[in-house]
Scaffold this motif. Structure first.
Motif, PDB file in Angstrom:
ATOM      1  N   VAL A   1       0.864  -1.179   0.000  1.00 25.32           N
ATOM      2  CA  VAL A   1       0.000   0.000   0.000  1.00 25.32           C
ATOM      3  C   VAL A   1       0.904   1.232   0.000  1.00 25.32           C
ATOM      4  O   VAL A   1       1.764   1.364   0.875  1.00 25.32           O
ATOM      5  CB  VAL A   1      -0.921   0.014   1.240  1.00 25.32           C
ATOM      6  N   PRO A   2       0.718   2.112  -0.983  1.00 25.21           N
ATOM      7  CA  PRO A   2       1.575   3.305  -1.014  1.00 25.21           C
ATOM      8  C   PRO A   2       1.326   4.192   0.203  1.00 25.21           C
ATOM      9  O   PRO A   2       0.211   4.285   0.699  1.00 25.21           O
ATOM     10  CB  PRO A   2       1.170   4.028  -2.289  1.00 25.21           C
ATOM     11  N   GLU A   3       2.390   4.813   0.669  1.00 26.31           N
ATOM     12  CA  GLU A   3       2.279   5.763   1.769  1.00 26.31           C
ATOM     13  C   GLU A   3       2.687   7.134   1.245  1.00 26.31           C
ATOM     14  O   GLU A   3       3.609   7.250   0.452  1.00 26.31           O
ATOM     15  CB  GLU A   3       3.180   5.341   2.932  1.00 26.31           C
ATOM     16  N   PHE A   4       1.991   8.157   1.697  1.00 26.13           N
ATOM     17  CA  PHE A   4       2.232   9.509   1.224  1.00 26.13           C
ATOM     18  C   PHE A   4       2.721  10.364   2.389  1.00 26.13           C
ATOM     19  O   PHE A   4       2.250  10.220   3.515  1.00 26.13           O
ATOM     20  CB  PHE A   4       0.952  10.106   0.634  1.00 26.13           C
ATOM     21  N   GLU A   5       3.659  11.252   2.105  1.00 20.65           N
ATOM     22  CA  GLU A   5       4.218  12.108   3.149  1.00 20.65           C
ATOM     23  C   GLU A   5       3.214  13.159   3.613  1.00 20.65           C
ATOM     24  O   GLU A   5       3.209  13.545   4.770  1.00 20.65           O
ATOM     25  CB  GLU A   5       5.495  12.782   2.641  1.00 20.65           C
ATOM     26  N   THR A   6       2.406  13.633   2.696  1.00 22.44           N
ATOM     27  CA  THR A   6       1.410  14.641   3.047  1.00 22.44           C
ATOM     28  C   THR A   6       0.047  14.195   2.547  1.00 22.44           C
ATOM     29  O   THR A   6      -0.065  13.385   1.626  1.00 22.44           O
ATOM     30  CB  THR A   6       1.742  16.016   2.417  1.00 22.44           C
ATOM     31  N   THR A   7      -0.975  14.733   3.141  1.00 28.21           N
ATOM     32  CA  THR A   7      -2.339  14.443   2.718  1.00 28.21           C
ATOM     33  C   THR A   7      -2.944  15.718   2.153  1.00 28.21           C
ATOM     34  O   THR A   7      -3.074  16.703   2.876  1.00 28.21           O
ATOM     35  CB  THR A   7      -3.188  13.956   3.917  1.00 28.21           C
ATOM     36  N   PRO A   8      -3.295  15.700   0.860  1.00 25.42           N
ATOM     37  CA  PRO A   8      -3.912  16.897   0.300  1.00 25.42           C
ATOM     38  C   PRO A   8      -5.285  17.119   0.931  1.00 25.42           C
ATOM     39  O   PRO A   8      -5.966  16.178   1.283  1.00 25.42           O
ATOM     40  CB  PRO A   8      -4.035  16.584  -1.185  1.00 25.42           C
ATOM     41  N   TRP A   9      -5.654  18.343   1.052  1.00 20.85           N
ATOM     42  CA  TRP A   9      -6.945  18.656   1.639  1.00 20.85           C
ATOM     43  C   TRP A   9      -7.646  19.673   0.756  1.00 20.85           C
ATOM     44  O   TRP A   9      -7.068  20.649   0.320  1.00 20.85           O
ATOM     45  CB  TRP A   9      -6.796  19.203   3.058  1.00 20.85           C
ATOM     46  N   ALA A  10      -8.888  19.409   0.524  1.00 19.74           N
ATOM     47  CA  ALA A  10      -9.712  20.348  -0.235  1.00 19.74           C
ATOM     48  C   ALA A  10     -10.935  20.660   0.603  1.00 19.74           C
ATOM     49  O   ALA A  10     -11.443  19.801   1.309  1.00 19.74           O
ATOM     50  CB  ALA A  10     -10.122  19.729  -1.562  1.00 19.74           C
ATOM     51  N   ALA A  11     -11.394  21.855   0.524  1.00 20.85           N
ATOM     52  CA  ALA A  11     -12.594  22.261   1.247  1.00 20.85           C
ATOM     53  C   ALA A  11     -13.687  22.569   0.221  1.00 20.85           C
ATOM     54  O   ALA A  11     -13.824  23.708  -0.225  1.00 20.85           O
ATOM     55  CB  ALA A  11     -12.301  23.479   2.111  1.00 20.85           C
ATOM     56  N   PRO A  12     -14.443  21.527  -0.173  1.00 20.77           N
ATOM     57  CA  PRO A  12     -15.482  21.768  -1.178  1.00 20.77           C
ATOM     58  C   PRO A  12     -16.638  22.560  -0.578  1.00 20.77           C
ATOM     59  O   PRO A  12     -16.797  22.620   0.647  1.00 20.77           O
ATOM     60  CB  PRO A  12     -15.925  20.351  -1.553  1.00 20.77           C
ATOM     61  N   PRO A  13     -17.449  23.139  -1.425  1.00 20.32           N
ATOM     62  CA  PRO A  13     -18.641  23.829  -0.925  1.00 20.32           C
ATOM     63  C   PRO A  13     -19.625  22.798  -0.374  1.00 20.32           C
ATOM     64  O   PRO A  13     -19.448  21.587  -0.581  1.00 20.32           O
ATOM     65  CB  PRO A  13     -19.201  24.514  -2.176  1.00 20.32           C
ATOM     66  N   PRO A  14     -20.663  23.226   0.292  1.00 16.58           N
ATOM     67  CA  PRO A  14     -21.702  22.283   0.737  1.00 16.58           C
ATOM     68  C   PRO A  14     -22.221  21.496  -0.472  1.00 16.58           C
ATOM     69  O   PRO A  14     -22.271  22.022  -1.594  1.00 16.58           O
ATOM     70  CB  PRO A  14     -22.782  23.183   1.319  1.00 16.58           C
ATOM     71  N   LEU A  15     -22.621  20.244  -0.264  1.00 16.67           N
ATOM     72  CA  LEU A  15     -23.071  19.412  -1.380  1.00 16.67           C
ATOM     73  C   LEU A  15     -24.192  20.071  -2.178  1.00 16.67           C
ATOM     74  O   LEU A  15     -24.263  19.912  -3.398  1.00 16.67           O
ATOM     75  CB  LEU A  15     -23.524  18.042  -0.882  1.00 16.67           C
ATOM     76  N   ALA A  16     -25.056  20.791  -1.515  1.00 18.94           N
ATOM     77  CA  ALA A  16     -26.168  21.439  -2.216  1.00 18.94           C
ATOM     78  C   ALA A  16     -25.685  22.497  -3.199  1.00 18.94           C
ATOM     79  O   ALA A  16     -26.456  22.946  -4.051  1.00 18.94           O
ATOM     80  CB  ALA A  16     -27.138  22.058  -1.210  1.00 18.94           C
ATOM     81  N   GLU A  17     -24.413  22.876  -3.110  1.00 20.27           N
ATOM     82  CA  GLU A  17     -23.824  23.851  -4.026  1.00 20.27           C
ATOM     83  C   GLU A  17     -22.718  23.245  -4.890  1.00 20.27           C
ATOM     84  O   GLU A  17     -22.157  23.917  -5.750  1.00 20.27           O
ATOM     85  CB  GLU A  17     -23.235  25.017  -3.218  1.00 20.27           C
ATOM     86  N   ALA A  18     -22.390  21.988  -4.656  1.00 20.73           N
ATOM     87  CA  ALA A  18     -21.235  21.359  -5.306  1.00 20.73           C
ATOM     88  C   ALA A  18     -21.586  20.764  -6.668  1.00 20.73           C
ATOM     89  O   ALA A  18     -22.684  20.244  -6.885  1.00 20.73           O
ATOM     90  CB  ALA A  18     -20.673  20.260  -4.408  1.00 20.73           C
ATOM     91  N   THR A  19     -20.617  20.824  -7.573  1.00 20.51           N
ATOM     92  CA  THR A  19     -20.693  20.113  -8.844  1.00 20.51           C
ATOM     93  C   THR A  19     -20.007  18.774  -8.639  1.00 20.51           C
ATOM     94  O   THR A  19     -18.869  18.722  -8.183  1.00 20.51           O
ATOM     95  CB  THR A  19     -20.008  20.919  -9.968  1.00 20.51           C
ATOM     96  N   VAL A  20     -20.715  17.688  -8.972  1.00 22.41           N
ATOM     97  CA  VAL A  20     -20.259  16.339  -8.642  1.00 22.41           C
ATOM     98  C   VAL A  20     -20.008  15.530  -9.912  1.00 22.41           C
ATOM     99  O   VAL A  20     -20.808  15.564 -10.851  1.00 22.41           O
ATOM    100  CB  VAL A  20     -21.304  15.621  -7.754  1.00 22.41           C
ATOM    101  N   ALA A  21     -18.895  14.792  -9.913  1.00 20.96           N
ATOM    102  CA  ALA A  21     -18.536  13.911 -11.032  1.00 20.96           C
ATOM    103  C   ALA A  21     -18.366  12.488 -10.522  1.00 20.96           C
ATOM    104  O   ALA A  21     -18.113  12.259  -9.342  1.00 20.96           O
ATOM    105  CB  ALA A  21     -17.236  14.374 -11.681  1.00 20.96           C
ATOM    106  N   VAL A  22     -18.476  11.545 -11.442  1.00 26.87           N
ATOM    107  CA  VAL A  22     -18.207  10.140 -11.151  1.00 26.87           C
ATOM    108  C   VAL A  22     -16.827   9.800 -11.703  1.00 26.87           C
ATOM    109  O   VAL A  22     -16.484  10.182 -12.823  1.00 26.87           O
ATOM    110  CB  VAL A  22     -19.254   9.209 -11.809  1.00 26.87           C
ATOM    111  N   VAL A  23     -16.038   9.085 -10.917  1.00 26.57           N
ATOM    112  CA  VAL A  23     -14.777   8.495 -11.374  1.00 26.57           C
ATOM    113  C   VAL A  23     -14.915   7.003 -11.130  1.00 26.57           C
ATOM    114  O   VAL A  23     -15.076   6.567  -9.992  1.00 26.57           O
ATOM    115  CB  VAL A  23     -13.561   9.066 -10.616  1.00 26.57           C
ATOM    116  N   THR A  24     -14.901   6.223 -12.196  1.00 25.47           N
ATOM    117  CA  THR A  24     -15.112   4.790 -12.087  1.00 25.47           C
ATOM    118  C   THR A  24     -13.900   4.019 -12.603  1.00 25.47           C
ATOM    119  O   THR A  24     -13.151   4.522 -13.442  1.00 25.47           O
ATOM    120  CB  THR A  24     -16.375   4.348 -12.857  1.00 25.47           C
ATOM    121  N   SER A  25     -13.737   2.808 -12.107  1.00 24.49           N
ATOM    122  CA  SER A  25     -12.675   1.932 -12.610  1.00 24.49           C
ATOM    123  C   SER A  25     -13.266   0.780 -13.420  1.00 24.49           C
ATOM    124  O   SER A  25     -12.678  -0.286 -13.527  1.00 24.49           O
ATOM    125  CB  SER A  25     -11.817   1.393 -11.456  1.00 24.49           C
TER     126      SER A  25
END
Length: 150
Positions: A16-40
């Motif tokens: 399992v890869p380990e990362f030195e830092t964890t990126p953080w994003a502060a999205p808007p509330p879901l009721a205001e957010a634009t949402v996408a699907v990422v599938t494998s």
């Protein structure tokens, strides 16, 4: 030993890869957010290049695309649910309902499909194609991505 158990044994021992830092994003509330699907699920349109084994690339799917091909390579993958309802691996219609009900702000204009059959390190996706796909979503104004691992 069943093929399912063999796959579980292989997966249990992958690094399992380990990362030195964890990126953080502060999205808007879901009721205001634009949402996408990422599938494998290796989804693609008939006019797009097929996924090949160990293909670390991605395909962009337009919001209106519904006639998609599931290009998943594993012989262990049961495709029957996808054939009945594509939302099992690509919940685009559920997103449309959430947007219509005001639970999310908007459905993204494009979504991303990767193939699930990747080298153990997933290095190319982590370092190259993943960030490239993320940049395309960011350019589309996407705030939140729903991941549907297949």
């Amino acid at each position: 030993m069943s093929s399912d158990q063999a796959m579980r044994d292989i997966m249990a021992n992958l690094p399992v890869p380990e990362f030195e830092t964890t990126p953080w994003a502060a999205p808007p509330p879901l009721a205001e957010a634009t949402v996408a699907v990422v599938t494998s699920a290796a989804l693609h349109r008939s006019d797009q290049e097929l996924f090949s084994p160990s293909d670390a690339g991605y395909r962009m799917l337009d919001r209106g695309d519904r006639e998609l091909i599931l290009g998943h390579w594993s012989s262990n993958f049961d495709r029957s649910a996808f054939l009945v309802d594509h939302n099992v691996v690509y919940p685009i219609d559920r997103l449309e309902e959430l947007a219509a009900n005001g639970a999310i702000g908007a459905v993204a204009p494009r979504h991303v499909a990767f193939a699930g059959n990747q080298p153990d390190t997933v290095a190319e996706i982590r370092l190259d194609t993943g960030p490239a796909a993320a940049a395309e979503l960011q350019a589309d104004g996407v705030d939140v991505a729903i991941l549907t691992p297949v």
